[in-house]
Every structure is written in C-alpha cells, then in structure tokens.
Motif scaffolding. Sequence first.
Motif, PDB file in Angstrom:
ATOM      1  N   VAL A  59       0.874  -1.173   0.000  1.00  0.00           N
ATOM      2  CA  VAL A  59       0.000   0.000   0.000  1.00  0.00           C
ATOM      3  C   VAL A  59       0.913   1.224   0.000  1.00  0.00           C
ATOM      4  CG1 VAL A  59      -1.863   1.222   1.165  1.00  0.00           C
ATOM      5  CG2 VAL A  59      -1.699  -1.267   1.355  1.00  0.00           C
ATOM      6  N   SER A  60       0.853   1.990  -1.062  1.00  0.00           N
ATOM      7  CA  SER A  60       1.741   3.135  -1.244  1.00  0.00           C
ATOM      8  C   SER A  60       0.983   4.439  -1.027  1.00  0.00           C
ATOM      9  CB  SER A  60       2.330   3.091  -2.662  1.00  0.00           C
ATOM     10  OG  SER A  60       2.777   4.369  -3.074  1.00  0.00           O
ATOM     11  N   GLY A  61       1.714   5.475  -0.627  1.00  0.00           N
ATOM     12  CA  GLY A  61       1.109   6.796  -0.491  1.00  0.00           C
ATOM     13  C   GLY A  61       0.911   7.508  -1.809  1.00  0.00           C
ATOM     14  N   HIS A  62       1.119   6.801  -2.928  1.00  0.00           N
ATOM     15  CA  HIS A  62       1.080   7.456  -4.235  1.00  0.00           C
ATOM     16  C   HIS A  62      -0.019   6.934  -5.164  1.00  0.00           C
ATOM     17  CE1 HIS A  62       4.612  10.044  -3.903  1.00  0.00           C
ATOM     18  NE2 HIS A  62       5.086   9.100  -3.097  1.00  0.00           N
ATOM     19  N   TRP A  63      -1.016   6.281  -4.612  1.00  0.00           N
ATOM     20  CA  TRP A  63      -2.138   5.828  -5.442  1.00  0.00           C
ATOM     21  C   TRP A  63      -3.428   5.952  -4.647  1.00  0.00           C
ATOM     22  CZ3 TRP A  63      -3.390   0.128  -7.093  1.00  0.00           C
ATOM     23  CH2 TRP A  63      -4.382   0.121  -8.092  1.00  0.00           C
ATOM     24  N   GLU A  64      -4.334   6.782  -5.130  1.00  0.00           N
ATOM     25  CA  GLU A  64      -5.629   6.988  -4.485  1.00  0.00           C
ATOM     26  C   GLU A  64      -6.752   6.724  -5.485  1.00  0.00           C
ATOM     27  OE1 GLU A  64      -5.883  10.847  -2.633  1.00  0.00           O
ATOM     28  OE2 GLU A  64      -3.726  10.831  -2.234  1.00  0.00           O
ATOM     29  N   THR A  65      -7.801   6.067  -5.037  1.00  0.00           N
ATOM     30  CA  THR A  65      -8.952   5.762  -5.887  1.00  0.00           C
ATOM     31  C   THR A  65     -10.242   5.957  -5.083  1.00  0.00           C
ATOM     32  OG1 THR A  65      -8.833   3.431  -5.261  1.00  0.00           O
ATOM     33  CG2 THR A  65      -7.685   4.069  -7.282  1.00  0.00           C
ATOM     34  N   ASP A  66     -11.377   5.820  -5.780  1.00  0.00           N
ATOM     35  CA  ASP A  66     -12.664   5.992  -5.112  1.00  0.00           C
ATOM     36  C   ASP A  66     -13.129   4.733  -4.401  1.00  0.00           C
ATOM     37  OD1 ASP A  66     -13.170   4.481  -7.339  1.00  0.00           O
ATOM     38  OD2 ASP A  66     -14.842   5.686  -8.064  1.00  0.00           O
ATOM     39  N   MET A  67     -12.472   3.603  -4.630  1.00  0.00           N
ATOM     40  CA  MET A  67     -12.695   2.383  -3.866  1.00  0.00           C
ATOM     41  C   MET A  67     -11.410   1.573  -3.895  1.00  0.00           C
ATOM     42  SD  MET A  67     -14.893  -0.369  -6.155  1.00  0.00           S
ATOM     43  CE  MET A  67     -16.291   0.726  -6.420  1.00  0.00           C
ATOM     44  N   PRO A  68     -11.191   0.701  -2.911  1.00  0.00           N
ATOM     45  CA  PRO A  68      -9.948  -0.077  -2.915  1.00  0.00           C
ATOM     46  C   PRO A  68      -9.753  -0.809  -4.240  1.00  0.00           C
ATOM     47  CG  PRO A  68     -11.104  -0.358  -0.841  1.00  0.00           C
ATOM     48  CD  PRO A  68     -12.029   0.404  -1.744  1.00  0.00           C
ATOM     49  N   THR A  69      -8.596  -0.626  -4.822  1.00  0.00           N
ATOM     50  CA  THR A  69      -8.287  -1.186  -6.133  1.00  0.00           C
ATOM     51  C   THR A  69      -6.944  -1.887  -6.065  1.00  0.00           C
ATOM     52  OG1 THR A  69      -9.505   0.640  -7.163  1.00  0.00           O
ATOM     53  CG2 THR A  69      -8.070  -0.663  -8.590  1.00  0.00           C
ATOM     54  N   VAL A  70      -6.863  -3.052  -6.699  1.00  0.00           N
ATOM     55  CA  VAL A  70      -5.669  -3.885  -6.619  1.00  0.00           C
ATOM     56  C   VAL A  70      -5.108  -4.104  -8.017  1.00  0.00           C
ATOM     57  CG1 VAL A  70      -4.701  -5.982  -5.615  1.00  0.00           C
ATOM     58  CG2 VAL A  70      -6.895  -5.128  -4.792  1.00  0.00           C
ATOM     59  N   THR A  71      -3.798  -3.970  -8.166  1.00  0.00           N
ATOM     60  CA  THR A  71      -3.180  -4.276  -9.452  1.00  0.00           C
ATOM     61  C   THR A  71      -3.310  -5.770  -9.724  1.00  0.00           C
ATOM     62  OG1 THR A  71      -0.997  -4.572  -8.416  1.00  0.00           O
ATOM     63  CG2 THR A  71      -1.530  -2.385  -9.286  1.00  0.00           C
ATOM     64  N   SER A  72      -3.771  -6.106 -10.919  1.00  0.00           N
ATOM     65  CA  SER A  72      -3.991  -7.523 -11.238  1.00  0.00           C
ATOM     66  C   SER A  72      -3.304  -7.959 -12.520  1.00  0.00           C
ATOM     67  CB  SER A  72      -5.496  -7.812 -11.337  1.00  0.00           C
ATOM     68  OG  SER A  72      -6.097  -6.997 -12.325  1.00  0.00           O
ATOM     69  N   GLY A  73      -2.442  -7.103 -13.077  1.00  0.00           N
ATOM     70  CA  GLY A  73      -1.696  -7.495 -14.254  1.00  0.00           C
ATOM     71  C   GLY A  73      -0.608  -8.498 -13.932  1.00  0.00           C
ATOM     72  N   SER A  74      -0.262  -9.309 -14.912  1.00  0.00           N
ATOM     73  CA  SER A  74       0.779 -10.323 -14.707  1.00  0.00           C
ATOM     74  C   SER A  74       2.184  -9.729 -14.724  1.00  0.00           C
ATOM     75  CB  SER A  74       0.671 -11.409 -15.786  1.00  0.00           C
ATOM     76  OG  SER A  74      -0.560 -12.085 -15.694  1.00  0.00           O
ATOM     77  N   HIS A  75       2.360  -8.655 -15.488  1.00  0.00           N
ATOM     78  CA  HIS A  75       3.679  -8.021 -15.602  1.00  0.00           C
ATOM     79  C   HIS A  75       3.502  -6.505 -15.550  1.00  0.00           C
ATOM     80  CE1 HIS A  75       4.380 -12.060 -17.285  1.00  0.00           C
ATOM     81  NE2 HIS A  75       5.606 -11.913 -16.798  1.00  0.00           N
ATOM     82  N   PRO A  76       3.246  -5.967 -14.362  1.00  0.00           N
ATOM     83  CA  PRO A  76       3.003  -4.525 -14.252  1.00  0.00           C
ATOM     84  C   PRO A  76       4.201  -3.691 -14.694  1.00  0.00           C
ATOM     85  CG  PRO A  76       2.282  -5.681 -12.279  1.00  0.00           C
ATOM     86  CD  PRO A  76       3.084  -6.652 -13.081  1.00  0.00           C
ATOM     87  N   SER A  77       3.908  -2.577 -15.325  1.00  0.00           N
ATOM     88  CA  SER A  77       4.949  -1.625 -15.700  1.00  0.00           C
ATOM     89  C   SER A  77       5.353  -0.808 -14.476  1.00  0.00           C
ATOM     90  CB  SER A  77       4.424  -0.699 -16.794  1.00  0.00           C
ATOM     91  OG  SER A  77       3.287   0.014 -16.313  1.00  0.00           O
ATOM     92  N   LEU A  78       6.339   0.076 -14.649  1.00  0.00           N
ATOM     93  CA  LEU A  78       6.728   0.996 -13.591  1.00  0.00           C
ATOM     94  C   LEU A  78       6.257   2.394 -13.963  1.00  0.00           C
ATOM     95  CD1 LEU A  78      10.374  -0.097 -12.687  1.00  0.00           C
ATOM     96  CD2 LEU A  78       8.194  -0.994 -11.842  1.00  0.00           C
ATOM     97  N   LEU A  79       5.745   3.107 -12.973  1.00  0.00           N
ATOM     98  CA  LEU A  79       5.293   4.483 -13.164  1.00  0.00           C
ATOM     99  C   LEU A  79       6.336   5.407 -12.552  1.00  0.00           C
ATOM    100  CD1 LEU A  79       1.553   4.010 -12.095  1.00  0.00           C
ATOM    101  CD2 LEU A  79       2.521   3.889 -14.403  1.00  0.00           C
ATOM    102  N   TYR A  80       7.014   6.160 -13.383  1.00  0.00           N
ATOM    103  CA  TYR A  80       8.054   7.069 -12.890  1.00  0.00           C
ATOM    104  C   TYR A  80       7.386   8.383 -12.491  1.00  0.00           C
ATOM    105  CZ  TYR A  80      10.982   3.542 -15.092  1.00  0.00           C
ATOM    106  OH  TYR A  80      11.572   2.349 -15.443  1.00  0.00           O
ATOM    107  N   ASP A  81       6.632   8.300 -11.412  1.00  0.00           N
ATOM    108  CA  ASP A  81       5.791   9.423 -11.002  1.00  0.00           C
ATOM    109  C   ASP A  81       6.545  10.365 -10.062  1.00  0.00           C
ATOM    110  OD1 ASP A  81       5.823   7.331  -9.156  1.00  0.00           O
ATOM    111  OD2 ASP A  81       3.814   7.748  -8.404  1.00  0.00           O
ATOM    112  N   TYR A  82       7.744  10.755 -10.504  1.00  0.00           N
ATOM    113  CA  TYR A  82       8.516  11.803  -9.833  1.00  0.00           C
ATOM    114  C   TYR A  82       9.040  12.713 -10.932  1.00  0.00           C
ATOM    115  CZ  TYR A  82      11.807   7.844 -10.564  1.00  0.00           C
ATOM    116  OH  TYR A  82      12.486   6.770 -11.069  1.00  0.00           O
ATOM    117  N   TYR A  83       9.409  13.916 -10.541  1.00  0.00           N
ATOM    118  CA  TYR A  83       9.663  14.940 -11.553  1.00  0.00           C
ATOM    119  C   TYR A  83      10.942  15.715 -11.247  1.00  0.00           C
ATOM    120  CZ  TYR A  83       4.770  13.797 -12.115  1.00  0.00           C
ATOM    121  OH  TYR A  83       3.602  13.104 -12.260  1.00  0.00           O
ATOM    122  N   GLY A  84      11.683  16.009 -12.308  1.00  0.00           N
ATOM    123  CA  GLY A  84      12.862  16.843 -12.175  1.00  0.00           C
ATOM    124  C   GLY A  84      14.106  16.139 -11.694  1.00  0.00           C
TER     125      GLY A  84
END
Length: 275
Positions: A59-84
Amino acid sequence: MPEANPIAQTKAQQPVLFLPHGGGPCFFMDWPDTWDNMAAYLRSVSHTLPQKPDAILVVSGHWETDMPTVTSGSHPSLLYDYYGFPAHTYQLRYPAVGAPHIATKVTQLLQQAGIPAKEDAQRGFDHGVFIPLMLAFENADIPVVELSLQQDLDPALHLRIGAALASLREQNILIIGTGMTYHNLRHFMTADPRSDAASRQFDAWLANAISLPAPQRNDALTHWQDAPAARICHPREEHLLPLMVVAGAAGTDTGVRTYTDTVMGKALSAFSFGV
C-alpha cells in the motif's frame, strides 16, 4: 520412509511493515550521506522475516482511488511518477511479476468485509512500490500486488481495510505500507528549527501510539490529527495512511519502531508488527 512432519512444514505468519520510501528515486542518486541510513535499513528488511514471502502486498502513499483497487496485471509496468530528477532515474528497473490470483483474493476479502473493491489489470507500480523494494527485495523474485488508498483519506476506513486483509499473513503474504512519517514538502528541504522540532514531537507521539495495545493504538491512529504538530508534519495525510492499513492488518500484534533517523533535520521512522 518416515512421514513428513506437517508441523515442520508449516510456515510462520508474516509480520506487517511500514517502511519509509524516501524522496523520489533518492537512493539511486549521488546524494552524499543524506539517505544512507534509510537505504541500509531497507536493505536489512528481508533478513528480519521468518521466511521468504510467497507474495508481497504493498500500500503506497502514491495511489488513491474511489474504492480499494488492486493491481492484477501479470507483468506490471513501472510508473516514474517523480519529476525533475536525473535522466538515469527514469531508466530504473524492477521486473517483479504481478500476482492476479492474489489480487482476486484481496478483492474478495475486502468485499466479504463489506468494503467495495475492484481490480485494475493496467495499473503499474508507482515509485512508492518499486523504489523501496529495489533495496528491500533487490532480486525482484517475489510477486507483487499494489493496493490503493481511498480518496476520502478516512483513517478508520483504512484500519478496516487492513483488518480485512489480516488473514493473508497466514498464507505467507507480506503486507507492507510505504510512506513517510513526515511529509511536508514545503518544509522538508528547508532548515527550519520549528518544523524540525515539530517532526520530533509528532514522531515521538507516533512511536508511543504504535506501542500501545491494539484497541488504544487504533483509536490513537484514528484521531491522529489531535497529535502534537500533526498537521505541520502532514498537511495532507496520504503518506501516513499506509500505516493505518498496516496497523489494521496487525490485529493484536505489538508494534515496534524498527528504524529512526533524522534526514534534513526531520525525524523519520519505520514500524513493524508481529516480528
């Protein structure tokens, strides 16, 4: 041939952990000494477990949704959600596979507890997942799923979510919350004696709250805003809420502070339950 001993084959219950994930890709930059202690702590985490987990739920501080949501992909990508940050930090890799069957199990447990939940097969891992895991589980050989926070940021709901998932621990699934016990970005990079003192006040309160018996601990966490300097340390609480999920999943297990440090003048901690 002697019969196998079923007791000997039983795996111990996994603890639950709240880990600091640092600032962006900080551990993979030339940032002398600043993050070294935290990096060393994260590298030690796997050695504190009773055995290698069969899967990790983060459970990360960087993903918020309107209901609990779980990643279900077999090979998830990486989100480079930082800047600069430097170009090489957008080439970091953490090739852990997903675990669709674990995602379904998480969703079912939440629904059985009366908490609506869903799966997302497209979502990748944000840096609150892959950055700390690159240190804590560097071989990337354990399947990983990520669970979102709720946009309402209700601490009581996040404690309920954790409680609904507590049985995963008996199935050798490690539950990790990643965030920061101090997350006021406006003040983090600034030498400010007032905010530095505020971070120490809140961190001391948090360490004491975590050490309380479960009913008192959960009550304190539900009312965390009443703590000393709470809103100075967390103008918005998304980096603290993963701790609520972890505390809920801890059940009656005792919480202990397993890491404490001062980074850029700010007190930061990590916690474990059931170790």
